[in-house]
Design a protein around this motif. Structure first.
Motif, PDB file in Angstrom:
ATOM      1  N   LEU B   6       0.876  -1.131   0.002  1.00 57.89           N
ATOM      2  CA  LEU B   6      -0.157   0.043  -0.071  1.00 57.89           C
ATOM      3  C   LEU B   6       0.664   1.219  -0.157  1.00 57.89           C
ATOM      4  O   LEU B   6       1.838   1.349   0.897  1.00 57.89           O
ATOM      5  CB  LEU B   6      -0.657   0.025   1.412  1.00 57.89           C
ATOM      6  CG  LEU B   6      -1.855   1.245   1.300  1.00 57.89           C
ATOM      7  CD1 LEU B   6      -3.151   1.291   0.327  1.00 57.89           C
ATOM      8  CD2 LEU B   6      -2.505   1.355   2.820  1.00 57.89           C
ATOM      9  N   LEU B   8       0.547   5.478   0.083  1.00 51.85           N
ATOM     10  CA  LEU B   8      -0.388   6.402   0.091  1.00 51.85           C
ATOM     11  C   LEU B   8       0.529   7.700  -0.294  1.00 51.85           C
ATOM     12  O   LEU B   8       1.727   8.154   0.119  1.00 51.85           O
ATOM     13  CB  LEU B   8      -0.986   7.003   1.570  1.00 51.85           C
ATOM     14  CG  LEU B   8      -1.553   5.834   2.284  1.00 51.85           C
ATOM     15  CD1 LEU B   8      -1.892   6.133   3.739  1.00 51.85           C
ATOM     16  CD2 LEU B   8      -2.751   5.128   1.397  1.00 51.85           C
ATOM     17  N   LEU B  11      -2.154  12.303   0.641  1.00 47.27           N
ATOM     18  CA  LEU B  11      -3.514  12.197   0.985  1.00 47.27           C
ATOM     19  C   LEU B  11      -4.056  13.314   1.888  1.00 47.27           C
ATOM     20  O   LEU B  11      -3.293  13.841   2.597  1.00 47.27           O
ATOM     21  CB  LEU B  11      -3.960  10.916   1.601  1.00 47.27           C
ATOM     22  CG  LEU B  11      -4.128   9.453   0.930  1.00 47.27           C
ATOM     23  CD1 LEU B  11      -4.938   8.585   1.726  1.00 47.27           C
ATOM     24  CD2 LEU B  11      -5.024  10.054  -0.336  1.00 47.27           C
ATOM     25  N   GLN B  50     -10.313   7.322   4.079  1.00 48.93           N
ATOM     26  CA  GLN B  50      -9.789   7.425   2.740  1.00 48.93           C
ATOM     27  C   GLN B  50      -9.181   6.468   2.126  1.00 48.93           C
ATOM     28  O   GLN B  50      -9.225   6.115   0.833  1.00 48.93           O
ATOM     29  CB  GLN B  50      -8.871   8.636   2.999  1.00 48.93           C
ATOM     30  CG  GLN B  50      -9.240   9.881   3.251  1.00 48.93           C
ATOM     31  CD  GLN B  50      -8.381  10.995   3.442  1.00 48.93           C
ATOM     32  OE1 GLN B  50      -7.865  11.053   4.380  1.00 48.93           O
ATOM     33  NE2 GLN B  50      -7.936  11.741   2.647  1.00 48.93           N
ATOM     34  N   ILE B  51      -8.427   5.410   2.911  1.00 49.17           N
ATOM     35  CA  ILE B  51      -8.016   4.270   2.413  1.00 49.17           C
ATOM     36  C   ILE B  51      -8.779   3.379   1.927  1.00 49.17           C
ATOM     37  O   ILE B  51      -8.733   2.588   0.795  1.00 49.17           O
ATOM     38  CB  ILE B  51      -6.515   3.477   3.474  1.00 49.17           C
ATOM     39  CG1 ILE B  51      -5.786   4.807   3.749  1.00 49.17           C
ATOM     40  CG2 ILE B  51      -5.947   2.456   2.786  1.00 49.17           C
ATOM     41  CD1 ILE B  51      -4.827   4.246   4.938  1.00 49.17           C
ATOM     42  N   SER B  57     -10.900  11.497  -0.967  1.00 45.39           N
ATOM     43  CA  SER B  57     -10.008  12.417  -0.775  1.00 45.39           C
ATOM     44  C   SER B  57      -9.950  13.711  -1.596  1.00 45.39           C
ATOM     45  O   SER B  57     -10.381  13.512  -2.533  1.00 45.39           O
ATOM     46  CB  SER B  57      -8.721  11.468  -0.985  1.00 45.39           C
ATOM     47  OG  SER B  57      -8.421  10.596  -0.279  1.00 45.39           O
ATOM     48  N   ARG B  61      -3.257  10.266  -3.799  1.00 45.34           N
ATOM     49  CA  ARG B  61      -3.521   9.056  -4.237  1.00 45.34           C
ATOM     50  C   ARG B  61      -3.417   7.802  -3.676  1.00 45.34           C
ATOM     51  O   ARG B  61      -2.460   7.961  -2.428  1.00 45.34           O
ATOM     52  CB  ARG B  61      -2.531   8.853  -5.547  1.00 45.34           C
ATOM     53  CG  ARG B  61      -2.725   9.704  -6.714  1.00 45.34           C
ATOM     54  CD  ARG B  61      -2.229   9.072  -7.964  1.00 45.34           C
ATOM     55  NE  ARG B  61      -0.891   8.664  -7.820  1.00 45.34           N
ATOM     56  CZ  ARG B  61      -0.218   7.935  -8.905  1.00 45.34           C
ATOM     57  NH1 ARG B  61      -0.950   7.460  -9.695  1.00 45.34           N
ATOM     58  NH2 ARG B  61       0.979   7.471  -8.666  1.00 45.34           N
ATOM     59  N   VAL B  62      -4.228   6.722  -3.708  1.00 44.89           N
ATOM     60  CA  VAL B  62      -3.848   5.464  -2.896  1.00 44.89           C
ATOM     61  C   VAL B  62      -3.631   4.513  -3.826  1.00 44.89           C
ATOM     62  O   VAL B  62      -4.178   4.305  -4.690  1.00 44.89           O
ATOM     63  CB  VAL B  62      -5.158   5.020  -2.167  1.00 44.89           C
ATOM     64  CG1 VAL B  62      -5.049   3.761  -1.275  1.00 44.89           C
ATOM     65  CG2 VAL B  62      -5.722   6.284  -1.317  1.00 44.89           C
ATOM     66  N   ASP B  68      -3.723   2.116  -8.707  1.00 40.30           N
ATOM     67  CA  ASP B  68      -4.165   3.217  -8.123  1.00 40.30           C
ATOM     68  C   ASP B  68      -5.601   3.106  -7.962  1.00 40.30           C
ATOM     69  O   ASP B  68      -6.490   2.867  -8.980  1.00 40.30           O
ATOM     70  CB  ASP B  68      -4.187   4.534  -9.474  1.00 40.30           C
ATOM     71  CG  ASP B  68      -4.512   5.649  -8.728  1.00 40.30           C
ATOM     72  OD1 ASP B  68      -5.089   5.630  -7.742  1.00 40.30           O
ATOM     73  OD2 ASP B  68      -4.144   6.971  -9.286  1.00 40.30           O
ATOM     74  N   THR B  70      -7.563   5.153  -6.145  1.00 40.95           N
ATOM     75  CA  THR B  70      -8.190   6.210  -5.412  1.00 40.95           C
ATOM     76  C   THR B  70      -9.603   6.543  -5.735  1.00 40.95           C
ATOM     77  O   THR B  70     -10.333   6.854  -4.943  1.00 40.95           O
ATOM     78  CB  THR B  70      -7.149   7.609  -5.962  1.00 40.95           C
ATOM     79  OG1 THR B  70      -6.105   7.188  -5.715  1.00 40.95           O
ATOM     80  CG2 THR B  70      -7.586   8.676  -4.955  1.00 40.95           C
ATOM     81  N   ARG B  77     -12.711  -1.728  -3.762  1.00 41.92           N
ATOM     82  CA  ARG B  77     -11.360  -2.174  -3.045  1.00 41.92           C
ATOM     83  C   ARG B  77     -11.465  -3.386  -2.089  1.00 41.92           C
ATOM     84  O   ARG B  77     -10.414  -3.996  -2.026  1.00 41.92           O
ATOM     85  CB  ARG B  77     -10.954  -0.961  -2.000  1.00 41.92           C
ATOM     86  CG  ARG B  77     -10.963   0.469  -2.980  1.00 41.92           C
ATOM     87  CD  ARG B  77     -10.397   1.460  -1.932  1.00 41.92           C
ATOM     88  NE  ARG B  77     -10.870   2.833  -2.863  1.00 41.92           N
ATOM     89  CZ  ARG B  77     -10.353   3.887  -2.412  1.00 41.92           C
ATOM     90  NH1 ARG B  77      -9.690   3.990  -1.327  1.00 41.92           N
ATOM     91  NH2 ARG B  77     -10.974   5.038  -2.959  1.00 41.92           N
TER      92      ARG B  77
END
Lengths: 305, 250, 323
Positions: B6, B8, B11, B50-51, B57, B61-62, B68, B70, B77
């Motif tokens: 993962l 981030l 964010l 957010q994750i 967000s 970006r996640v 990606d 996001t 997800r």
């Protein structure tokens, strides 16, 4: 000539919109502050019209009738609140819908028992009975009076909601009701005040239209649904949203009915245009609502966060 | 160095004028247990939202497993293997404990647009669900509606549900909050057993548990990551002590 | 530990789950026989109405009772079904097959189109937007001057089955309606217990929890909305055949309110509660209107009292004491 016609129709639309606003304002506040969905709000409008008709017949004066009808409508609203509605605030929306639906059934019938099924008429008061020429066409003074009254009430509401302590509580309640009761405000009393005020506004709307529409059982039902459309478009709990939504709905509905058949003539033959136009026109506001919600699922000015 | 599971990147999220998370960047290595600590109001739960995709967000970006995510919804997800638990207990109250887990198993095994076979008697769903309940010592409560479970049992049930989605990354938002001493020891044991099996992002207030379990710790203060490192480094970091641990040291 | 062995296989199954519906259907099956003892045509027509309204209400129960979706526009589907019969037969298509196909197809299309917008909204917005979509269709029907407009239109006769008037007799229509109701009951019972139904129920319980295990709420709700619409469309087809007349009134918002009342009165989330609710509602209406000119004066307050005091519906009455 068509421009004059357009202007007059637009005036009619604004006038219709302002009537809708008077009804929707109470509805949106009651819903925003109390999370209470009141289908019976439309019957307040009907009761207002009937009371005005009855008092007008009794006193012979529209002005006196109006003065008597307003407190009566208020008292009637408070009575309903005390008898039924206050037991529903903690219930879910489904229960509220059903119980207030029951009230509609009862009151529509009660009105029929008391005043009969035939529509009642109320004469337009003498001072407002004439019409004034606008661009070569005559426009009734009374409708202008409705517009003036509607704008006056809207201004008054704006002042109350925006600049008084009770208005502040109402706005806070629409945003976050638990917080308001945590502040030590007597929330029940606030509810009652908001409710009574909303009922009186709807009654006032009914009184104002009594001379130009027929006063009959069930007259509140369709108006109620339009008021719902208004507050959904405007965003539940927002008086500003209700105002804009009401004017928008009033204009779209009135102009749509008038001009849809004409406009369609550009693409269809006359008879098809007139038929399609008449079919589409009543659907326009619902299409407007669907489109609004498609873009903004909580309406234009959502009060809740 | 392996690719992070993962990542981030910057964010940020604001509610009105309040900036809740502010330019948070973080890498999670595959297999590690990474703890995020921070005082109340540091933005930890918002970061989890957010994750996981519950909150959008404003910026940043996640990246999950190099992809990606996001703009993906929470459900999308989860299906990629990014599961989460909730700080405030979130179960299906009228469903039995078994059904709570079985419905999560169902989410990853075949289509749920099946209309005729009774789901309750589907052993392909019940068997793995029961195995998970056993792992958490809840097997004897399988037939009990979740609403009737004790607080600690609900916490454990939530973990079982999250695991039932077969995640490769598990985000736990304060899994020890409100549990009794014994229950929290049980959960710590389970997390220790899970460690290495899957990657875990742990949000937790219980410092004892955090320093016992975590491979690395990040400190979040006012929405910003002020330090990241192994537990010993974090414990020693003067900035962290001042900003956060200082409350306890004083 | 022994006592705590989990009841993995349907922990809440009880004989009651089958007994009450079985008795209900047995009673309904006895109606044509019993009807011979009284004014047969009247009884059959009233009971066919009960069956048809129960069918529509049962589909609404799928939405409200299992999906938590309070739709206030369900009568629109009755209208689509009824107008499918009316419009097609006015063009000479009196065969039930195409009429049913149009009823179901139209209902599903309308459900998908309106559901895509309505299901983006939550709670009270959903109630109001379904109401608005119902009104939209209502006004469309009033404007269909080619098909009776406001006044509606009288059907040339009942739908034909394979070119024969099988539905002509009152008893035949009753049996067909009852068979459809039975099939819908069994079908919906399976659906609510299936994987799909479990997701739908889970979404009602806790939407965020369900999304956090990987279910996209919107898709499942949309399918449920379309399914419920299709069943109500079939009810509309039967209703048109029963009354021999189609008008915008079948889809007025009051009819939608009636349907909600029927479901709640019978008991949400049970399916067979819809049958009890429809029977109680229509029989009460029939009896009250027989004895009282202004029966609504009694009916309205009854509704309010039912909401305030009779929670759980008719289905729940015996259950509370029995448990």
């Amino acid at each position: 000539m068509t421009w004059t016609l357009f202007a007059l129709q637009a005036l009619n639309g604004v006038q219709f919109g302002l009537i809708l606003f008077l009804i929707a304002a109470g509805l949106t506040l009651v819903f925003g502050v109390m999370d209470f969905i009141n289908l019976a709000h439309g019957v307040q409008y009907m009761v207002g019209a009937y009371l005005t008709a009855a008092f007008a017949a009794w006193t012979g004066s529209f002005g006196t009738a109006l003065l008597l009808a307003l407190p009566s409508a208020l008292a009637f609203g408070l009575l309903l609140e005390a008898l039924v509605f206050r037991h529903l605030y903690d219930r879910d929306h489904l229960d509220q819908v059903l119980a207030t639906f029951g009230i509609i059934i009862f009151l529509n019938e009660a009105v029929r028992v008391v005043w009969g099924a035939a529509p009642l008429g109320v004469p337009v008061p003498d001072i407002l009975s004439g019409s004034i020429p606008i661009g070569g066409l005559n426009y009734p003074v009374y409708r202008l009076a409705i517009i003036a009254a509607g704008l006056g009430v809207a201004g008054l509401l704006y002042g109350i909601v925006g600049h008084t302590r009770i208005g502040m509580l109402v706005r806070a309640g629409a945003t976050n009701a638990p917080m308001v009761s945590a502040l030590g405000v007597n929330i029940r009393l606030l509810f009652t005040v908001v409710f009574g005020f909303g009922a009186m506004l709807a009654g006032f709307a009914g009184a104002m239209v009594a001379p130009i529409l027929s006063v009959e059982p069930g007259m509140g039902d369709n108006v109620l649904i339009l008021a719902f459309v208004v507050i959904v478009i405007g965003g539940i709990g927002s008086v500003r949203g209700a105002f804009l939504g009401a004017i928008l709905v009033g204009l779209v509905d009135t102009l749509g009915r008038f001009f849809a058949p004409t406009l369609l003539r550009f693409v269809l033959d006359p008879s098809a245009a007139s038929q399609t136009g008449r079919a589409i026109a009543p659907m326009l506001i619902y299409i407007l609502m669907a489109a609004t919600l498609f873009v903004k699922p909580s309406g234009l000015f959502p009060a809740k966060r | 160095m392996t690719e992070p599971l993962l990542r981030l990147e910057g964010l940020s999220k604001s509610y009105g004028a309040l900036r809740v998370t502010d330019d948070v960047s973080l890498d999670l290595r595959p297999g590690e247990l990474h703890a995020v600590i921070g005082p109340n109001g540091a933005g930890k739960t918002t970061l989890v939202h957010q994750i996981s995709g519950l909150a959008r967000s404003d910026r940043g970006r996640v990246l999950f497993a190099g992809r990606d995510v996001t703009r993906l919804s929470m459900a999308e997800r989860v299906r990629l293997g990014l599961a989460r638990s909730f700080q405030i207990i979130s179960v299906l109250p009228a469903f039995t404990a078994l059904e709570n887990v079985a419905v999560a198993v169902q989410a990853r095994s075949g289509s749920s647009f099946r209309f005729l076979r009774p789901a309750r008697r589907d052993d392909a769903l019940n068997a793995p669900a029961l195995a998970l309940l056993e792992r958490f010592g809840l097997a004897h409560r399988a037939g009990v509606p979740a609403a009737l479970l004790s607080y600690g049992e609900k916490r454990q049930l939530e973990l079982a549900v999250a695991l039932a989605t077969a995640p490769s990354l598990l985000i736990l938002d304060e899994p020890l909050a409100g549990t009794s001493h014994d229950e929290s020891r049980g959960v710590v044991e389970i997390l220790r057993a899970l460690k290495g099996e899957i990657t875990i992002l742990l949000i937790e207030h219980d410092m004892e548990a955090v320093f016992a379990l975590a491979d690395r710790v990040s400190v979040l203060v006012y929405g910003k990551v002020v330090a990241t490192g192994d537990p010993a480094t974090i414990r020693a970091d003067p900035q962290v002590r001042a900003a956060y641990l200082g409350e306890e040291a004083a | 530990m022994a006592a705590a062995t989990p009841a993995i296989r349907s922990p809440t199954a009880s004989p009651r789950d089958w007994l009450v519906p079985l008795v209900l259907f047995a009673l309904l099956a006895a109606v044509p026989l019993l009807a011979k003892l009284g004014p047969e045509g009247f009884i059959l027509s009233l009971m066919t109405r009960v069956v048809v309204v129960a069918l529509a209400a049962m589909s609404l129960d799928l939405l409200i009772g299992y999906g938590g979706l309070v739709s206030f526009g369900h009568a629109a589907f009755l209208g689509i079904g009824a107008y499918a019969v009316g419009i097609l037969s006015s063009h000479g298509i009196e065969e039930a097959g195409p009429q049913l196909a149009a009823a179901i197809g139209g209902s599903v299309l309308f459900a998908l189109a309106s559901g895509v917008i309505a299901l983006r909204t939550q709670g009270v917005y959903f109630i109001m937007i379904t109401l608005a979509f119902g009104q939209m269709l209502f006004f469309l029907a009033t404007a269909l001057s080619g098909y009776g407009g406001d006044d509606g239109m009288t059907l040339p006769g009942r739908s034909l089955l394979f070119d024969r008037p099988w539905l002509k007799g009152d008893a035949a229509l009753y049996w067909v309606s009852l068979a459809v109701l039975g099939a819908a009951y069994l079908g919906l019972r399976r659906v609510t217990a299936s994987r799909f139904g479990r997701v739908l129920r889970g979404l009602k319980e806790n939407e965020i929890r369900m999304e956090a295990v990987g279910f996209e709420a919107f898709r499942y709700r949309l399918v449920a909305y379309a399914l419920a619409g299709a069943v109500a469309g079939v009810a509309g087809f039967l209703l048109a055949n029963l009354s021999g007349f189609v008008s915008p009134a079948v889809m007025s918002w009051q009819r939608s309110g009636d349907l909600i009342f029927v479901v709640v009165l019978g008991g949400l989330g049970s399916l067979h509660g819809a049958i009890l609710g429809a029977a109680a509602f229509l029989l009460a209406e029939e009896v009250l209107s027989h004895y009282l000119e202004h029966w609504r004066l009694v009916f309205g307050p009854l509704l309010v009292l039912a909401v305030l005091f009779a929670r759980g519906g008719l289905v729940g009455i015996g259950r509370g004491r029995g448990a």
